[in-house]
Design an enzyme around this catalytic site. Structure first.
Site, PDB file in Angstrom:
ATOM      1  N   GLY A 170       2.827  -1.316  -8.097  1.00 57.05           N
ATOM      2  CA  GLY A 170       1.396  -1.320  -7.931  1.00 57.05           C
ATOM      3  C   GLY A 170       1.030  -2.529  -7.093  1.00 57.05           C
ATOM      4  N   LEU A 171       1.917  -3.245  -6.603  1.00 59.77           N
ATOM      5  CA  LEU A 171       1.427  -4.660  -6.110  1.00 59.77           C
ATOM      6  C   LEU A 171       1.711  -4.786  -4.537  1.00 59.77           C
ATOM      7  CD1 LEU A 171       2.536  -6.861  -9.157  1.00 59.77           C
ATOM      8  CD2 LEU A 171       0.320  -5.941  -8.647  1.00 59.77           C
ATOM      9  N   TYR A 209       0.138  10.932  -5.287  1.00 65.95           N
ATOM     10  CA  TYR A 209      -0.610  10.433  -4.588  1.00 65.95           C
ATOM     11  C   TYR A 209      -1.210  11.179  -3.299  1.00 65.95           C
ATOM     12  CZ  TYR A 209      -2.568   6.410  -1.714  1.00 65.95           C
ATOM     13  OH  TYR A 209      -3.228   5.421  -1.061  1.00 65.95           O
ATOM     14  N   ASP A 259      -3.982  -1.987   1.167  1.00 71.32           N
ATOM     15  CA  ASP A 259      -2.737  -2.731   1.020  1.00 71.32           C
ATOM     16  C   ASP A 259      -2.662  -3.677   2.355  1.00 71.32           C
ATOM     17  OD1 ASP A 259      -2.504  -1.313  -1.214  1.00 71.32           O
ATOM     18  OD2 ASP A 259      -0.779  -0.093  -0.609  1.00 71.32           O
ATOM     19  N   THR A 304     -10.343   4.583  -2.829  1.00 65.99           N
ATOM     20  CA  THR A 304     -11.401   4.520  -2.069  1.00 65.99           C
ATOM     21  C   THR A 304     -11.500   4.347  -0.562  1.00 65.99           C
ATOM     22  OG1 THR A 304     -11.944   2.250  -2.825  1.00 65.99           O
ATOM     23  CG2 THR A 304     -13.240   3.866  -3.903  1.00 65.99           C
ATOM     24  N   ASP A 305     -10.125   3.694  -0.421  1.00 67.80           N
ATOM     25  CA  ASP A 305      -9.924   3.517   1.281  1.00 67.80           C
ATOM     26  C   ASP A 305      -9.664   4.577   2.124  1.00 67.80           C
ATOM     27  OD1 ASP A 305      -7.362   3.998  -0.269  1.00 67.80           O
ATOM     28  OD2 ASP A 305      -6.308   2.275   0.973  1.00 67.80           O
TER      29      ASP A 305
END
Length: 389
Positions: free
Chosen positions: A127-128, A227, A175, A40-41
């Protein structure tokens, strides 16, 4: 987990060993787990991340010879040296591209160069946001060393441009914002359109809950793969709907114009539907956590988010689906994949006394699938980027 004090000592010693001189300081920035609000960002929407206790540390000193020298304890055989004047997108590449990209962003204010040694324990490719942790730790270090008048939001932009323009990873600001703005004991509710944010209490232990992270062991890379495709599809959907960002679409009914009977129209409809419903899920979770509701109530919302990422956004993979399914079967209140997709990790909301049964259930499923056991750990909302010494 290594303490901040021990991490600083380790980084300083490694810097001394590598460069034969003392670092001027050590800075740390955390990885993140996104409670809800995936993809969503860059659509101008809402996100709700927490910072992990896992960090990337950067020991840094200024140079006077116009070069940047980069070393990493996680890549001990690679030392990268490049002139500040020669920094350019893709040069250097790999892990070194992230700190080099930050220097490139600030090169007009740092012609003398830097020696940078990085160390950390944010799982890479899980994914972190290990890449954002790396970029943000270096951005904070350079700001402090150069005495730059840069607010945290400015550092978010520096780190994001390093990833977007230098490395070529088309991320939004989730992020970097999580790494720089999160606080201990809270989730960060961020409106990525106007950049407003507030800290939402997220003390799960007080209600007998835990947030379990399950690293599938399947890595992903934002600079490659689907992505960028998803971002382009969202931009195409927004253009067809006549809006700048999909966040501006008020409800699912407004998306019908995308369903023109073509395969492309079907894809754009599903991509847009994920964004619209995901924004609504973020608001639902924030409302629950901000009120008197039992935090267990957000579990089904997390699971619905995974279904949307799997079916409408099509970025999950069978192993991530297996993580979610097995966690729910073992008693998790909710579970979903996190990160950019095509690999990475799952988060599961579980009762504190159910951590072991859920972990065991997931491990048993992996064994049946013929996959190596996943890495699992309980995480807590932790502090954002900071100077360690």
């Amino acid at each position: 987990m290594i303490s901040d004090e021990d991490a600083a000592v380790r980084a300083r010693q490694a810097f001394q060993d590598r460069f034969g001189a003392a670092a001027e300081g050590v800075w740390a920035a955390p990885g993140r787990a996104n409670v809800i609000g995936e993809h969503t960002d860059y659509n101008g929407g809402f996100v709700l991340p927490i910072a992990l206790p896992h960090t990337t540390r950067a020991a840094v000193a200024r140079r006077t010879d116009g070069t940047v020298v980069l070393a990493s304890l996680q890549h001990p055989d690679q030392v990268v040296e490049v002139a500040v004047a020669d920094l350019a997108p893709g040069r250097p590449d790999g892990w070194a591209g992230y700190p080099a990209g930050v220097v490139h962003e600030l090169r007009d204010r740092a012609p003398g160069g830097f020696s940078i040694l990085v160390d950390g324990d944010v799982p890479s490719g899980a994914g972190l946001s290990s890449s954002a942790a790396l970029s943000c730790s270096v951005a904070l270090a350079l700001r402090d060393l150069l005495g730059l008048d840069l607010a945290p939001g400015d550092l978010v932009d520096v780190a994001r441009r390093a990833e977007n323009d230098f490395v070529g990873a088309p991320t939004g600001i989730l992020d970097q914002s999580a790494s720089l703005l999160c606080t201990s004991g809270h989730a960060l509710f961020l409106d990525t359109r106007d950049r407003s944010s507030r800290q939402v209490p997220f003390d799960l232990s007080a209600t007998g809950l835990a947030l379990l992270v399950i690293d599938s062991g399947t890595t992903h890379d934002h600079a490659e793969g689907g992505y960028g495709d998803r971002r382009r599809e969202c931009e195409q959907a927004a253009a067809r709907l006549g809006v700048e960002f999909l966040r501006e679409v008020e409800d699912e009914a407004s998306l019908g114009v995308l369903d023109d009977g073509t395969p492309e129209g079907d894809v754009l409809l599903r991509r847009a539907r994920h964004i619209v419903t995901e924004d609504a899920r973020v608001l639902e979770v924030v409302a629950a956590l901000s009120g008197d509701a039992d935090p267990r109530a957000i579990g089904p919302v997390l699971t619905a988010g995974h279904a949307s990422l799997r079916d409408d956004f099509e970025i999950s993979i069978p192993l991530l689906d297996a993580c979610v399914e097995s966690a729910l079967e073992a008693g998790a209140h909710g579970a979903r994949m996190v990160g950019g997709g095509f690999g990475g990790s799952v988060i599961a909301l579980v009762d504190a006394d159910a951590v072991d049964p859920v972990t065991g259930g997931v491990a048993a499923r992996f064994e049946r699938e013929g996959s190596a056991p996943p890495r699992t750990f309980v995480t807590v909302p932790s502090a954002g980027a900071r100077r360690l010494s």
